[in-house]
Design a protein around this motif. Structure first.
Motif, mmCIF file in Angstrom:
data_model
loop_
_atom_site.group_PDB
_atom_site.id
_atom_site.type_symbol
_atom_site.label_atom_id
_atom_site.label_comp_id
_atom_site.label_asym_id
_atom_site.label_seq_id
_atom_site.Cartn_x
_atom_site.Cartn_y
_atom_site.Cartn_z
ATOM 1 N N ASP A 244 0.831 -1.208 0.000
ATOM 2 C CA ASP A 244 0.000 0.000 0.000
ATOM 3 C C ASP A 244 0.866 1.260 0.000
ATOM 4 O OD1 ASP A 244 -2.324 -1.319 -0.218
ATOM 5 O OD2 ASP A 244 -2.876 -1.210 1.913
ATOM 6 N N LYS A 245 2.019 1.172 0.637
ATOM 7 C CA LYS A 245 2.922 2.330 0.678
ATOM 8 C C LYS A 245 3.516 2.626 -0.701
ATOM 9 C CE LYS A 245 7.428 3.529 2.736
ATOM 10 N NZ LYS A 245 7.303 4.931 3.116
ATOM 11 N N GLU A 246 3.818 1.602 -1.433
ATOM 12 C CA GLU A 246 4.509 1.778 -2.714
ATOM 13 C C GLU A 246 3.581 1.850 -3.918
ATOM 14 O OE1 GLU A 246 7.622 2.486 -2.995
ATOM 15 O OE2 GLU A 246 8.105 2.193 -0.886
ATOM 16 N N LYS A 247 2.296 1.595 -3.726
ATOM 17 C CA LYS A 247 1.385 1.618 -4.875
ATOM 18 C C LYS A 247 1.168 3.053 -5.349
ATOM 19 C CE LYS A 247 -3.119 1.877 -2.512
ATOM 20 N NZ LYS A 247 -3.604 3.200 -2.891
ATOM 21 N N PHE A 248 0.640 3.194 -6.554
ATOM 22 C CA PHE A 248 0.246 4.497 -7.082
ATOM 23 C C PHE A 248 -0.881 5.038 -6.204
ATOM 24 C CE2 PHE A 248 -2.526 6.400 -10.667
ATOM 25 C CZ PHE A 248 -2.089 7.687 -10.389
ATOM 26 N N ALA A 249 -0.742 6.300 -5.734
ATOM 27 C CA ALA A 249 -1.702 6.853 -4.776
ATOM 28 C C ALA A 249 -3.140 6.823 -5.295
ATOM 29 C CB ALA A 249 -1.302 8.280 -4.417
ATOM 30 N N GLY A 250 -3.308 6.933 -6.611
ATOM 31 C CA GLY A 250 -4.669 6.962 -7.165
ATOM 32 C C GLY A 250 -5.271 5.592 -7.394
ATOM 33 N N ALA A 251 -4.521 4.540 -7.077
ATOM 34 C CA ALA A 251 -4.977 3.188 -7.414
ATOM 35 C C ALA A 251 -5.551 2.453 -6.212
ATOM 36 C CB ALA A 251 -3.811 2.380 -7.993
ATOM 37 N N ASP A 252 -6.452 1.474 -6.494
ATOM 38 C CA ASP A 252 -6.887 0.549 -5.447
ATOM 39 C C ASP A 252 -5.730 -0.375 -5.131
ATOM 40 O OD1 ASP A 252 -9.341 1.525 -5.032
ATOM 41 O OD2 ASP A 252 -10.471 -0.175 -5.851
ATOM 42 N N TYR A 253 -5.115 -0.872 -6.208
ATOM 43 C CA TYR A 253 -3.892 -1.664 -6.031
ATOM 44 C C TYR A 253 -3.037 -1.558 -7.284
ATOM 45 C CZ TYR A 253 -6.276 -5.378 -8.719
ATOM 46 O OH TYR A 253 -6.933 -6.096 -9.688
ATOM 47 N N THR A 254 -1.744 -1.758 -7.088
ATOM 48 C CA THR A 254 -0.779 -1.673 -8.189
ATOM 49 C C THR A 254 -0.046 -2.997 -8.317
ATOM 50 O OG1 THR A 254 -0.403 0.710 -7.967
ATOM 51 C CG2 THR A 254 1.388 -0.560 -8.932
#
Ligand code: 87F
Length: 538
Positions: A244-254
């Motif tokens: 969650d820390k490294e995902k794209f801020a606008g995404a549910d998941y990356t």
């Protein structure tokens, strides 16, 4: 005998040519960010830095002398040379064909300038990226009434378009892809092709009626990225999900494919495929009239929001390839993406019939070309053979063919592999078959060698001490983790070096080793939820 053990070449390497080449470097360097001291010891004669002693200098030399890029007069902006554009165009053709198979992806092109209000409409995801946005504020003598951002990514210009175009379920799914350049004014030191202020990428954006369709596409695209790396660039990658820390801020998941550079012990995010959920749909009001129309209490049609994805692959991939395969002699290109797959070099010596050798070199070229091999003959007269060998090795051409008087006599040529240096004599009648075969073998071997190195780098640990030790040994660390962001922050803090950032999560691989029920998190001692890859990164 010459250094290569071949017939002696009578044309000594002309000192003039060396001066010319050295001057070329000096000129090129004026337009670069490199320090003068560094420039002095560097000539175009060869790669002087060692991969395992001074990786950053080695890599920079490989990119420049291997003729992937040239530095421009601005830090972080690069000129892509034909060798790099060939790779990029090959990846592009492959991707386009794969997206065609995926179905319904339309190639479009959106403007590169984004009005300030549009960019800032959507505050949350842009917030952390703000320092990197570059602006156009003037036209000619006048200030513009509103500043325009140079696109760093195109959500804020594509999603308003989605809002207008998507009316009913019949407009879905909507999938667009564009191949463009983007600008991100990085402040940290640039690394050619890996971190620059402008780069080329493809960005795909899609909208679906259901979450299930979106979820499925995320993985389909990730698989395409994995194949681009593994099948074309011969670079092994790990597929997984970002924390969650490294995902794209606008995404549910990356999700991402991650590569690893054994020499530096650093991970590198190779491409990403995001599931955006309905986050952007809500911000940009992208809704549609469903098949079965539902109404609220007042009789108004209820329009569900679309489910969105976005996905991107950039020219960083070329840098990852160069880092992976390059060696002390320079660039090593996988045959599938090499502009020149074979270089033919005439090897005349005193009294030899140079005209005939030249004709035979051209004949070899014609034969191979006719068989679909990308081949070039180096007939420059002012360079010695040995010099040419080193030059083409630096540029990474997979196969070299040497042709001298003795080869003529025996109806053969000498074939030399760039990746292993292996030399073999091949009869002219067998040439096409042998060359095609070798190109395939080299492509496969490059992948196999890189894959083995990657696997050797993976260290599975269960305790903090083991983790620290693995990190010190520059390993790619696979560790059981409790999946808590506070722990991620602590690990980063506690692994900070003097000159290097701390370790972070690279991804949680889809391919999970078995997790015993009593397994504890290596960092917090709490029950572990998953195995995750950790490392320093680019
Ligand atoms: C820099 C400046 C402004 C990355 C940025 O990964 C905005 C951004 O949104 C930004 N750097 N990002 C994230 C990009 C997300 C996403 N966009 C479409 C992708 C794939 C393609």
């Amino acid at each position: 005998m010459s250094k290569s053990g071949r017939e002696e070449d009578v044309r000594s390497s002309s000192s003039q040519s060396m001066v010319e080449k050295t001057l070329e470097v000096a000129k090129a360097s004026v337009f670069g960010e490199r320090k003068e001291k560094e420039m002095k010891k560097e000539t175009r004669l060869g790669i002087s830095a060692k991969k395992d002693e001074d990786f950053p200098s080695w890599y920079s030399q490989v990119c420049r002398f291997g003729e992937l890029i040239t530095l421009s007069d601005t830090k972080g902006l690069y000129i892509l040379e034909p060798s790099a554009t060939k790779i990029w165009n090959t990846l592009r053709s492959y991707m386009d064909a794969e997206l065609e198979k995926l179905g319904g992806v339309e190639e479009k092109k959106f403007p590169m300038l984004i009005k300030r209000d549009s960019l800032e409409k959507e505050k949350d995801h842009i917030e952390g990226f703000k320092p990197e946005v570059a602006w156009v504020t003037r036209a000619g003598e006048h200030d513009l009434p509103t500043p325009y951002a140079l696109r760093p990514t195109s959500e804020t210009i594509i999603y308003p378009y989605f809002k207008n175009r998507i009316r009913t379920h019949r407009d879905l799914p909507m999938k667009v892809n564009q191949w463009v350049n983007v600008v991100r004014w990085e402040v940290s030191d640039p690394i050619p092709l890996i971190r620059g202020r402008e780069f080329d990428w493809q960005e795909g954006h899609s909208a679906f009626a259901t979450k299930e369709e979106a979820d499925e596409e995320v993985l389909e695209v990730l698989n395409i990225y994995s194949r681009v790396y593994e099948d074309l660039l011969a670079v092994p990658v790990i597929k997984g999900r970002k924390s969650d820390k490294e995902k794209f801020a606008g995404a549910d998941y990356t999700t991402s494919v991650e590569a690893f550079i054994p020499t530096t012990g650093r991970g590198v995010q190779a491409a990403t495929s995001h599931c955006l959920g309905q986050n952007f749909a809500k911000m940009f009001e992208i809704a549609f009239e469903d098949k079965e129309v539902k109404r609220d209490k007042k009789g108004k049609i209820i329009k569900p929001m679309v489910w969105q994805n976005s996905w991107g692959l950039s020219t960083r991939s070329i840098g990852v390839m160069a880092m992976t395969h390059g060696d002390e002699k320079g660039l090593v290109l996988p045959p599938k993406v090499a502009r020149h797959q074979v270089v033919v070099i005439p090897v005349p010596f005193k009294g030899a019939d140079t005209k005939r050798i030249s004709q035979e070199c051209q004949a070899v070229k014609a034969t191979l070309q006719g068989a679909g091999v990308r081949v070039i003959v180096d007939e420059q007269e002012n360079y010695a053979c040995g010099w040419k060998y080193a030059d083409w090795e630096m540029k990474g051409v997979p196969l070299r063919i040497e042709l001298g008087p003795r080869d003529l006599e025996k109806n053969q040529v000498r074939v030399v592999r760039r990746d292993t240096g292996a030399k073999m004599d091949v009869l002219r009648v067998d040439l096409v078959e042998k060359v095609k075969d070798l190109l395939e073998v080299i492509q496969r071997d490059l992948y196999d060698v890189a894959k083995r190195k990657l696997e050797e780098c993976i260290h599975k640990v269960e305790t903090w001490d083991e983790f620290k030790e693995a990190l010190r040994l520059k390993k790619l660390v696979l560790a059981p983790w409790c999946d808590e962001v506070e722990v991620e922050n602590d690990v980063k803090e506690n692994t900070k070096g003097e000159n290097e950032a701390g370790a972070k999560t690279l991804c949680t691989p889809f391919d999970q080793p078995e997790l015993r029920e009593d397994t504890l998190c290596f960092a917090s001692g709490k029950p572990a939820k998953k195995w995750t890859y950790w490392g320093r990164s680019y």
